[in-house]
Design a protein around this motif. Structure first.
Motif, PDB file in Angstrom:
ATOM      1  N   GLU A  19       9.926  22.465  20.023  1.00  0.00           N
ATOM      2  CA  GLU A  19      10.714  23.256  20.967  1.00  0.00           C
ATOM      3  C   GLU A  19       9.811  24.087  21.877  1.00  0.00           C
ATOM      4  OE1 GLU A  19      12.922  21.779  17.732  1.00  0.00           O
ATOM      5  OE2 GLU A  19      11.184  23.136  17.658  1.00  0.00           O
ATOM      6  N   GLU A  20       8.788  24.719  21.305  1.00  0.00           N
ATOM      7  CA  GLU A  20       7.843  25.499  22.109  1.00  0.00           C
ATOM      8  C   GLU A  20       7.086  24.611  23.084  1.00  0.00           C
ATOM      9  OE1 GLU A  20       6.856  28.990  18.785  1.00  0.00           O
ATOM     10  OE2 GLU A  20       5.633  27.169  18.906  1.00  0.00           O
ATOM     11  N   ALA A  21       6.751  23.401  22.618  1.00  0.00           N
ATOM     12  CA  ALA A  21       6.043  22.463  23.490  1.00  0.00           C
ATOM     13  C   ALA A  21       6.904  22.064  24.684  1.00  0.00           C
ATOM     14  CB  ALA A  21       5.636  21.219  22.694  1.00  0.00           C
TER      15      ALA A  21
ATOM     16  N   GLY B 114       0.798  -1.214   0.000  1.00  0.00           N
ATOM     17  CA  GLY B 114       0.000   0.000   0.000  1.00  0.00           C
ATOM     18  C   GLY B 114       0.833   1.267   0.000  1.00  0.00           C
ATOM     19  N   VAL B 115       0.140   2.400   0.053  1.00  0.00           N
ATOM     20  CA  VAL B 115       0.759   3.715   0.141  1.00  0.00           C
ATOM     21  C   VAL B 115       0.465   4.280   1.525  1.00  0.00           C
ATOM     22  CG1 VAL B 115       0.866   6.048  -0.806  1.00  0.00           C
ATOM     23  CG2 VAL B 115       0.456   4.094  -2.329  1.00  0.00           C
ATOM     24  N   ALA B 116       1.506   4.663   2.255  1.00  0.00           N
ATOM     25  CA  ALA B 116       1.350   5.220   3.595  1.00  0.00           C
ATOM     26  C   ALA B 116       1.711   6.703   3.571  1.00  0.00           C
ATOM     27  CB  ALA B 116       2.254   4.491   4.583  1.00  0.00           C
ATOM     28  N   LEU B 117       0.838   7.524   4.132  1.00  0.00           N
ATOM     29  CA  LEU B 117       1.070   8.965   4.257  1.00  0.00           C
ATOM     30  C   LEU B 117       0.943   9.315   5.735  1.00  0.00           C
ATOM     31  CD1 LEU B 117       1.473  11.784   3.051  1.00  0.00           C
ATOM     32  CD2 LEU B 117      -1.002  11.889   2.680  1.00  0.00           C
ATOM     33  N   LEU B 118       2.050   9.685   6.369  1.00  0.00           N
ATOM     34  CA  LEU B 118       2.110   9.870   7.816  1.00  0.00           C
ATOM     35  C   LEU B 118       2.495  11.291   8.183  1.00  0.00           C
ATOM     36  CD1 LEU B 118       1.568   7.103   9.203  1.00  0.00           C
ATOM     37  CD2 LEU B 118       2.933   6.779   7.135  1.00  0.00           C
ATOM     38  N   ALA B 119       1.717  11.920   9.059  1.00  0.00           N
ATOM     39  CA  ALA B 119       2.076  13.218   9.625  1.00  0.00           C
ATOM     40  C   ALA B 119       2.949  13.004  10.852  1.00  0.00           C
ATOM     41  CB  ALA B 119       0.817  13.986  10.009  1.00  0.00           C
ATOM     42  N   GLU B 120       3.995  13.815  10.987  1.00  0.00           N
ATOM     43  CA  GLU B 120       4.868  13.764  12.163  1.00  0.00           C
ATOM     44  C   GLU B 120       5.395  15.166  12.426  1.00  0.00           C
ATOM     45  OE1 GLU B 120       6.662  13.538  15.262  1.00  0.00           O
ATOM     46  OE2 GLU B 120       5.989  11.508  14.692  1.00  0.00           O
ATOM     47  N   VAL B 121       5.168  15.672  13.643  1.00  0.00           N
ATOM     48  CA  VAL B 121       5.543  17.038  13.978  1.00  0.00           C
ATOM     49  C   VAL B 121       7.031  17.180  14.319  1.00  0.00           C
ATOM     50  CG1 VAL B 121       5.004  16.832  16.431  1.00  0.00           C
ATOM     51  CG2 VAL B 121       4.756  19.049  15.286  1.00  0.00           C
ATOM     52  N   ASP B 122       7.681  16.075  14.655  1.00  0.00           N
ATOM     53  CA  ASP B 122       9.094  16.095  15.037  1.00  0.00           C
ATOM     54  C   ASP B 122       9.940  15.643  13.851  1.00  0.00           C
ATOM     55  OD1 ASP B 122      11.611  15.803  16.146  1.00  0.00           O
ATOM     56  OD2 ASP B 122      10.878  14.920  18.011  1.00  0.00           O
ATOM     57  N   ALA B 123      10.650  16.573  13.230  1.00  0.00           N
ATOM     58  CA  ALA B 123      11.446  16.259  12.037  1.00  0.00           C
ATOM     59  C   ALA B 123      12.510  15.205  12.320  1.00  0.00           C
ATOM     60  CB  ALA B 123      12.091  17.528  11.498  1.00  0.00           C
TER      61      ALA B 123
END
Length: 567
Positions: free
Chosen positions: A280-282, A189-198
Motif C-alpha cells: 500500500e505504501e509503495a 523438491g521443497v520450495a520456499l518463496l518470499a512474496e510481499v503481496d499477501a
C-alpha cells in the motif's frame, strides 16, 4: 457487439459458433478476452495480464475498437495494432495474417526505461511483455512448464535428476513467479518463496500451486527444512520481502540447494516493492514520487543480489531467471552481479539448439475433456520422451485451468507442426467440437534477442544481434500465421530485449493445415539455424536432420566474414 465490450467479468466465448467472419479473427478475439479474464490476468481492470505492467490493450477505448475491428473485418483484411491501439485495417490477401502487432518498440538511442515511461504517460505506447500484448497468455501454466524444464535440467546437471531432498529458495509469486512452487513440487523438491503481496500468496493457495502460506520466516524455514530432511515435496509461501528471507538464511547460515528470483525486477517502478515499504505504501509513493520510488527499489534490488551472491558462495546453485535483476544491481554498484549464471546458457541452450521450446494450445470449445484428448494424442505421438511423459501426467494431476482449457509442452523441430496438423485433422473430422489455438511463449529458440537471458553468452558473441527475431516475425508473416507480434522489453525490460510471437488457429480447413505446417516448422527452424550459425554443433546436426525442409547457405561465424577481411 456490446456483449464483447464489457470491461469487467470478461470471459471468452466458447464453442463452435463464429462471431467474426473467420476463425483467424475469432481466435484472436477469444484469446484477447481470455488474457483479460480475471481467472487469467493479474489485474484485468487495468488491462494488465502479467509481468509488472504487461498489458493486452492500451486503453479501454482501444480495446473496444480492437474488438469491433475483429468482429467486422473480412477474411482478406489485416488489422494493425500499434502498442495496444488499433491503427488501421488494410486489404491484404486471404493467406495473410489477420492481425499484426508491434508493442513498445523504440529507436535504439531512445530505448530506455525513462523514455518509455515518459511516452507511456503521454498515452503513446504500451508495455506488452511477451504473451500479454500478443494475446496468447494462458495463466501460470505457461511459465510452470518452462520452470519445470529448467529445474529438471538443473537437477540432471547438479544432482541426481530429481529435487527430492533439495531446498529451492526464491521470491515472487506473481504471473511469472507463481509457477515456481508447483514446478519444484512436480520434481519432488521443497520450495520456499518470499512474496510481499499477501493477495498473491492467497491466489496461489487457491489455485493449488502453493501448499502453505505463512507470516513467520523462522516458522517457514523450519517447516521447509523438515520437509527436505524427510524427502517430502512441499511448497511454502512466506509473506515478506525477498531480502528479509535471504538475510535470515545468511544470518542463520542456512544454505539452500538452489537459489533464484522471479520478482518483476526488470520493471523496478512497477514490479519491485522496496524493502521498507508495504504494498500500500509503495502504491502511494509510486504515484507521488516515481523517481524516489525507483531509487529505493534499485537500492533494494542491489541488496537482494548481494544476498544472493553470499548464498551462492556458500554453495547454493544460484541462477538469474531472466528478470534482469543482475543488470539492475550492477548499475547500482554490485560489480560482481554477473558471477550469478543466467539460466539459458546454464540449462536451456541445448534445447534451443534442438528447436525445443514452449509450444502451447487452447481449446476454444472450453471443454476440459477435449484438452485431455489432446494430452493423450501428444503422449501417443511423443511418449518415448520420458520428461514429456512426466510433464503431461503431472500437469493433468496438478494444473488448474485458468480461463480457456490450455496446455503447454516443450516440443521441438518437426514435432510442433506434426502435432498441430494432426489436431487440425481432428477438428475437421469432428473429434473436437471447436477449433484449437496454437502459439508459444516468445521465450523460444529463434524469436528473441536478449543478452541477459535467451541470447546470453552466445558462442559467437552475437548476444545483442536483433536481426533474428525480426526475421522470425517476417518469416511467420510470410508463412501465414493468423497473428504475428513484435515487441520490445519483455522478460528483461525496456532496452534489453526484442522478441516475436506467432499464433495459428486450427479450424479444420485445408487453409489452416497449410498455415500450421509452415509456421510451426519454420518458427523453430529459424532458431535452429540461428544457433547453427553461431557455431553450436548440436544445432547443426538438428538442421542437417531436417535438410529436406530447410537449408542454410552460410552456417558458422567464419563463413559470414567477407573473404578479403579474413585473417
Amino acid at each position: 457487439m456490446q456483449d464483447f465490450m464489457r470491461h469487467s467479468e470478461i470471459q471468452a466465448p466458447t464453442g463452435p459458433e463464429l462471431h467474426c467472419k473467420g476463425w483467424g479473427q475469432e481466435g484472436a478475439l477469444r484469446m484477447l478476452m481470455n488474457n483479460l479474464d480475471a481467472r487469467v490476468g493479474e489485474n484485468p481492470a487495468q488491462r494488465i495480464v502479467y509481468g509488472g505492467r504487461g498489458r493486452a490493450a492500451r486503453s479501454w477505448p482501444a480495446y473496444d475498437k480492437i474488438v469491433e475491428s475483429l468482429l467486422t473485418m473480412d477474411n482478406d483484411e489485416t488489422l494493425l495494432i500499434q502498442s495496444g491501439k488499433p491503427v488501421g485495417v488494410f486489404k491484404t490477401q486471404p493467406g495473410a495474417p489477420r492481425v499484426l502487432i508491434a508493442n513498445a518498440n523504440l529507436v535504439g538511442k531512445w530505448a530506455t526505461l525513462e523514455e518509455f515511461d515518459r511516452l507511456e504517460q503521454m498515452g503513446l505506447t504500451m508495455f506488452g511483455q511477451m504473451t500479454a500484448g500478443s494475446w496468447i497468455y494462458i495463466g501460470s501454466q505457461g511459465v510452470i512448464q518452462g520452470t519445470f524444464e529448467t529445474l529438471a535440467a538443473l537437477a540432471t546437471k547438479h544432482f541426481d535428476g530429481t529435487l527430492r531432498g533439495r531446498l529451492y529458495v526464491s521470491a515472487g509469486l506473481g504471473g511469472m513467479g507463481g509457477a515456481q512452487p508447483l514446478s519444484v513440487k512436480m520434481l519432488d523438491g521443497v520450495a520456499l518463496l518470499a512474496e510481499v503481496d499477501a493477495r498473491r500468496i492467497q491466489k496461489r493457495l487457491d489455485s493449488g500451486y502453493l501448499d502453505v502460506g505463512l507470516e513467520s520466516i523462522p516458522e517457514a524455514v523450519n517447516i521447509a527444512l523438515q520437509a527436505k530432511a524427510e524427502g517430502r515435496a512441499l511448497s511454502i509461501g512466506v509473506h515478506c520481502h525477498a531480502n528479509e528471507l535471504l538475510q535470515y538464511l545468511v544470518a542463520e547460515r542456512i544454505t539452500p540447494d538452489v537459489l533464484s528470483d522471479q520478482t518483476a525486477a526488470h520493471d523496478p517502478l512497477v514490479g519491485y516493492i522496496p524493502d521498507e515499504l508495504t504494498v500500500e505504501e509503495a502504491t502511494i509513493l509510486r504515484a507521488e514520487d516515481p523517481s524516489q520510488y525507483l531509487q529505493k527499489a534499485r537500492q533494494s534490488i542491489a541488496h537482494h543480489v548481494e544476498n544472493m551472491l553470499v548464498l551462492q558462495r556458500a554453495g547454493a546453485q544460484t541462477f538469474d531467471y531472466g528478470n534482469n535483476i543482475r543488470r539492475e544491481a550492477f548499475d547500482q554498484g554490485v560489480t560482481d552481479a554477473f558471477e550469478i549464471l543466467g539460466y539459458v546458457p546454464a540449462y536451456l541452450r541445448d534445447l534451443f539448439c534442438e528447436g525445443k521450446g514452449p509450444f502451447r494450445w487452447a481449446v476454444l470449445s472450453g471443454k476440459p475433456e477435449e484438452l485431455y484428448q489432446l494430452d493423450q494424442l501428444a503422449l501417443d505421438m511423443f511418449g518415448d520422451n520420458p520428461l514429456l511423459r512426466r510433464w503431461f501426467t503431472l500437469a493433468r494431476q496438478y494444473i488448474q485451468f485458468q480461463g480457456l482449457p490450455a496446455r503447454i509442452a516443450y516440443m521441438g523441430l518437426g514435432e510442433r507442426d506434426a502435432f498441430a496438423v494432426r489436431v487440425n485433422e481432428w477438428v475437421a473430422q469432428g473429434k473436437l467440437s471447436a477449433p484449437v489455438v496454437f502459439g508459444r511463449d516468445h521465450h523460444d529458440t529463434g524469436s528473441v534477442a536478449s543478452p541477459y537471458r535467451e541470447t546470453e553468452k552466445m558462442a559467437d558473441g552475437s548476444d545483442a544481434i536483433a536481426d533474428w527475431p525480426i526475421l522470425n516475425a517476417l518469416l511467420n508473416t510470410a508463412a501465414g500465421a493468423h497473428w504475428v507480434s513484435f515487441h520490445h522489453g519483455g522478460g528483461t525490460g525496456i532496452g534489453y530485449s526484442l522478441h516475436a510471437g506467432a499464433v495459428v488457429v486450427a479450424d479444420g480447413s485445408d487453409d489452416s493445415a497449410g498455415r500450421l505446417s509452415r509456421v510451426f516448422f519454420n518458427d523453430p527452424g529459424i532458431g535452429v539455424i540461428r544457433h547453427a550459425d553461431a557455431g553450436y554443433s548440436l544445432a547443426e546436426k538438428t538442421m542437417l536432420a531436417h535438410s529436406a525442409r530447410m537449408r542454410a547457405p552460410f552456417v558458422g561465424p567464419a563463413s559470414n566474414i567477407p573473404s578479403d577481411t579474413r585473417a
